[in-house]
Design a protein around this motif. Structure first.
Motif, PDB file in Angstrom:
ATOM      1  N   THR A  36       0.817  -1.219   0.000  1.00 39.56           N
ATOM      2  CA  THR A  36       0.000   0.000   0.000  1.00 39.56           C
ATOM      3  C   THR A  36       0.854   1.276   0.000  1.00 39.56           C
ATOM      4  O   THR A  36       2.003   1.261   0.442  1.00 39.56           O
ATOM      5  N   PRO A  37       0.254   2.389  -0.482  1.00 43.04           N
ATOM      6  CA  PRO A  37       0.971   3.667  -0.547  1.00 43.04           C
ATOM      7  C   PRO A  37       0.729   4.503   0.715  1.00 43.04           C
ATOM      8  O   PRO A  37      -0.019   4.091   1.608  1.00 43.04           O
ATOM      9  N   ASN A  72      -0.536   7.731   0.844  1.00 41.07           N
ATOM     10  CA  ASN A  72      -1.452   8.884   0.798  1.00 41.07           C
ATOM     11  C   ASN A  72      -2.785   8.630   1.510  1.00 41.07           C
ATOM     12  O   ASN A  72      -3.411   9.563   1.999  1.00 41.07           O
ATOM     13  N   ILE A  82      -6.744   2.778   2.377  1.00 42.57           N
ATOM     14  CA  ILE A  82      -6.365   1.825   1.325  1.00 42.57           C
ATOM     15  C   ILE A  82      -6.066   0.434   1.916  1.00 42.57           C
ATOM     16  O   ILE A  82      -6.570  -0.573   1.396  1.00 42.57           O
ATOM     17  N   PRO A 106      11.835  -2.492  -2.101  1.00 42.59           N
ATOM     18  CA  PRO A 106      12.648  -3.554  -2.711  1.00 42.59           C
ATOM     19  C   PRO A 106      13.017  -4.672  -1.736  1.00 42.59           C
ATOM     20  O   PRO A 106      13.139  -5.827  -2.139  1.00 42.59           O
ATOM     21  N   GLU A 114       9.169  -6.593  -2.263  1.00 42.58           N
ATOM     22  CA  GLU A 114       9.462  -7.527  -3.360  1.00 42.58           C
ATOM     23  C   GLU A 114       9.494  -8.999  -2.907  1.00 42.58           C
ATOM     24  O   GLU A 114       8.935  -9.867  -3.600  1.00 42.58           O
ATOM     25  N   VAL A 134       6.012 -10.168  -2.904  1.00 40.14           N
ATOM     26  CA  VAL A 134       5.507 -10.434  -4.257  1.00 40.14           C
ATOM     27  C   VAL A 134       6.016 -11.789  -4.748  1.00 40.14           C
ATOM     28  O   VAL A 134       5.289 -12.545  -5.390  1.00 40.14           O
ATOM     29  N   THR A 167      -1.282  -1.024  -4.549  1.00 41.48           N
ATOM     30  CA  THR A 167      -1.656   0.348  -4.909  1.00 41.48           C
ATOM     31  C   THR A 167      -0.407   1.195  -4.788  1.00 41.48           C
ATOM     32  O   THR A 167       0.281   1.168  -3.765  1.00 41.48           O
ATOM     33  N   GLY A 168      -0.139   1.946  -5.846  1.00 38.21           N
ATOM     34  CA  GLY A 168       1.063   2.781  -5.839  1.00 38.21           C
ATOM     35  C   GLY A 168       1.317   3.332  -7.231  1.00 38.21           C
ATOM     36  O   GLY A 168       0.395   3.476  -8.035  1.00 38.21           O
ATOM     37  N   SER A 169       2.571   3.598  -7.518  1.00 39.38           N
ATOM     38  CA  SER A 169       2.903   4.231  -8.796  1.00 39.38           C
ATOM     39  C   SER A 169       2.814   3.222  -9.948  1.00 39.38           C
ATOM     40  O   SER A 169       2.967   2.012  -9.749  1.00 39.38           O
ATOM     41  N   VAL A 221       6.217   1.178 -10.370  1.00 36.53           N
ATOM     42  CA  VAL A 221       6.415   0.032  -9.462  1.00 36.53           C
ATOM     43  C   VAL A 221       5.348  -1.035  -9.721  1.00 36.53           C
ATOM     44  O   VAL A 221       5.633  -2.236  -9.729  1.00 36.53           O
ATOM     45  N   HIS A 269       6.281  -3.277 -12.505  1.00 36.43           N
ATOM     46  CA  HIS A 269       7.357  -4.189 -12.084  1.00 36.43           C
ATOM     47  C   HIS A 269       6.756  -5.346 -11.272  1.00 36.43           C
ATOM     48  O   HIS A 269       7.062  -6.522 -11.505  1.00 36.43           O
ATOM     49  N   GLY A 321      -1.453   5.180 -11.013  1.00 35.58           N
ATOM     50  CA  GLY A 321      -1.501   6.641 -11.098  1.00 35.58           C
ATOM     51  C   GLY A 321      -2.715   7.220 -11.799  1.00 35.58           C
ATOM     52  O   GLY A 321      -3.590   6.515 -12.297  1.00 35.58           O
ATOM     53  N   LEU A 367      -8.140   7.188 -14.444  1.00 35.68           N
ATOM     54  CA  LEU A 367      -8.799   6.898 -13.170  1.00 35.68           C
ATOM     55  C   LEU A 367     -10.119   7.659 -13.019  1.00 35.68           C
ATOM     56  O   LEU A 367     -11.193   7.090 -13.052  1.00 35.68           O
ATOM     57  N   THR A 376      -3.686   3.241 -15.351  1.00 32.10           N
ATOM     58  CA  THR A 376      -4.104   3.314 -13.948  1.00 32.10           C
ATOM     59  C   THR A 376      -4.261   1.933 -13.321  1.00 32.10           C
ATOM     60  O   THR A 376      -4.118   1.798 -12.101  1.00 32.10           O
TER      61      THR A 376
END
Ligand SMILES: NC(=O)C1=CN([C@@H]2O[C@H](COP(=O)(O)OP(=O)(O)OC[C@H]3O[C@@H](n4cnc5c(N)ncnc54)[C@H](OP(=O)(O)O)[C@@H]3O)[C@@H](O)[C@H]2O)C=CC1
Ligand SMILES: O=C(O)CCC(=O)C(=O)O
Length: 498
Positions: free
Chosen positions: A151-152, A154, A159, A211, A215, A218, A229-231, A234, A237, A254, A415, A460
């Motif tokens: 999770t991010p 923000n 989230i 990382p 990671e 994952v 959720t994030g950029s 990433v 990847h 995004g 989005l 997105t």
């Protein structure tokens, strides 16, 4: 020895340090002298422990009747409600957004908990008629096993709640790796679940860096689905790593969200929406309004009114009464904002407001930036195409609804979007033709509710949705069940036919 509060990972029902003993400091982005706490800097070995605990707990948790699972979620939501003010304060301290917004963040988690608790009494499948006599058929959801959640920063409680609650109600167990900048809010959320009486190992939290902790989560073969959720960078990847193992993955990434303003719009209404959409949460929402696509007939008036309104925004520490906009989350994000302001200037956009970092007095201890508006922006400029994730908005003049929709759709993200108009035909055309996961009419691009699907098109996402009952598809698989109660009659019929 520092006297800052030390936090631990929660693995298999125990609060434990990282095996390596490594830690990192979490600091307040509004005042970096303020240390929020010391958190585990975890690695692959801690992730392995957490996944093993979640795997073990799965065997019993999946068999707990879903309505009973729902009751635990309901209890956790009540606890969140009781602690709302404390958790909102903690969140403003570690994330920076103003208290009114962090209260909203905690509230979203509460809402999601109640919503998913109710799902425990539904989790609907379907029945269909069979083509054959004396045969019954239906479909049911089955859980996947251990879910890995990333999770991010923000929305550091909302989230995680959008992921953890639906995963649990479906009968899965989870390991979450929260954003390194905002672990406390996710710890607070997990604490509410623990205090609600969740069995050991059902929820596990491991803090650390992307990382080195994200990671390994994952890549762990016992993790059956990753929800990220994030950029976009990433996320892609993560998606590639999941593809190598054939692992399920849900991506929310995004945005470059447009607000279309037609020449018949109610400009008073637009003003409130545009300023809130662009500068709420310091522009650090994936749904933030980052492009205002305005009809040329009203663009000058609109620009000067938005400029006047945005100038009055009180920027400062979100814990102080009256503040309306907090800092960027960290130095890296502030540098991104400064980089794009420079790019906008070099591209020839007109700087209408702001453009500078704020360093007066105590602001110098945080990552504050002025609300910034660029006017006369061309649709293909980088500031109109790339996600900035800060308090920067671009105003793009257009001549028609058709052009506005074309500009709106002409970015790599999809989005949220919105249109302000008094013309119902324009509104319906926009709802039909804007290629985004969410469309608002006469409201800004932010402010989604949890009862509808949340997510986007193009860069997105990957077609999945959070929110709504659709989120259950990420955390369950369909199983089709056929029951033959003909006592062999069907087989006999088929044999006779042959
Ligand atoms: N569409 C949506 O629903 C939303 C999208 N976003 C998007 O998120 C971005 C901002 O959030 P931000 O936290 O900076 O995004 P990042 O992509 O940098 O990070 C998101 C999460 O992924 C982790 N991570 C980083 N690298 C890896 C890796 N190699 N493997 C596994 N995990 C990794 C991060 O850890 P760490 O914190 O340690 O870096 C963090 O927990 C924006 O682009 C925004 O649009 C944000 C909210 C909602
Ligand atoms: O404002 C919204 O609609 C929700 C935004 C959000 O969840 C996000 O930015 O992550």
């Amino acid at each position: 020895m520092s006297d800052h509060k030390v936090y631990y990972n929660y693995i298999g029902g125990e609060w434990v340090p990282a095996r390596s003993g490594k830690t990192y400091e979490n600091r307040n982005p509004a005042d970096t002298r303020d240390v929020i706490g010391i958190f585990p800097d975890s690695g692959a070995e801690d992730i392995a422990d957490a996944v093993a605990a979640a795997k073990e707990a799965y065997n019993a948790w999946r068999l707990v009747p879903a309505p009973k699972r729902g009751e635990l979620l309901y209890r956790a939501s009540q606890i969140l409600q009781e602690r709302k003010e404390q958790y909102a304060n903690d969140m403003t301290r570690e994330m920076g957004k103003v208290l009114a917004e962090t209260r909203g963040d905690v509230q979203e988690a509460i809402d999601m908990g109640y919503f998913m608790a109710g799902e425990g009494r539904r989790l609907y499948g379907v029945t269909t008629p069979s083509e054959l006599p004396n045969k019954f058929q239906m479909s049911v959801r089955q859980p996947l096993g251990v879910c890995g959640l990333i999770t991010p920063w923000n929305f550091p409680m909302a989230i995680p709640s959008w992921k953890i609650f639906p995963a649990l109600i479906c009968g899965n167990t989870v390991v979450i790796k929260p954003a390194e900048d905002t672990p406390l809010s996710t710890y607070n959320f997990v604490q509410a679940l623990v205090d609600a009486g969740l069995p050991k190992g059902v929820v596990n939290i491991v803090s650390g860096h992307g990382p080195t902790a994200g990671e390994p989560l994952v890549q762990h073969p016992d993790v059956k689905v990753i929800s990220f959720t994030g950029s976009t960078e990433v996320g892609r990847h993560v998606s590639t790593l999941c593809a190598q193992q054939g692992k399920h993955v849900s991506l929310e990434m995004g945005g470059k969200n447009p607000m279309i303003i037609m020449d018949d719009a109610d400009l008073d209404l637009v003003l409130a929406g545009a300023v809130w959409g662009a500068f709420g949460t310091t522009g650090q929402r994936c749904t933030a309004t980052s492009r205002i696509i305005a009809h040329r007939a009203i663009v000058d008036e609109l620009t000067s009114r938005i400029q006047a309104e945005a100038k009055t925004i009180q920027v400062g520490n979100g814990l102080v009464d009256g503040m309306q906009m907090g800092p960027s989350i960290n130095q890296g994000q502030l540098s991104v904002v400064e980089k794009y302001v420079k790019i906008g200037r070099e591209e020839g956009a007109e700087l209408v407001l702001g453009g500078e970092r704020l360093t007066d007095g105590d602001l110098g201890h945080g990552f504050f930036h002025q609300p910034t508006i660029f006017g006369n922006v061309k649709r293909n400029m980088r500031i109109a195409q790339e996600e900035i994730f800060g308090p920067v908005v671009s105003i793009i003049p257009v001549d028609s609804l058709e052009e506005a929709i074309d500009v709106a759709n002409d970015v790599p993200y999809g989005l949220s979007s919105s249109i302000y108009t008094r013309n119902v035909n324009n509104a319906f055309i926009a709802m039909r033709d804007l290629y985004t996961g969410i469309v608002y009419v006469n409201a800004p691009t932010i402010g989604a509710e949890i009862h509808l699907p949340f997510g986007g098109t193009k860069g997105t996402g990957n077609g999945k949705r959070e929110g709504g009952t659709q989120v259950l598809d990420t955390y369950s698989e369909w199983k089709s069940l056929y029951v033959d109660y003909s006592g062999g009659l069907q087989r006999a019929q088929i044999d006779n036919a042959e």
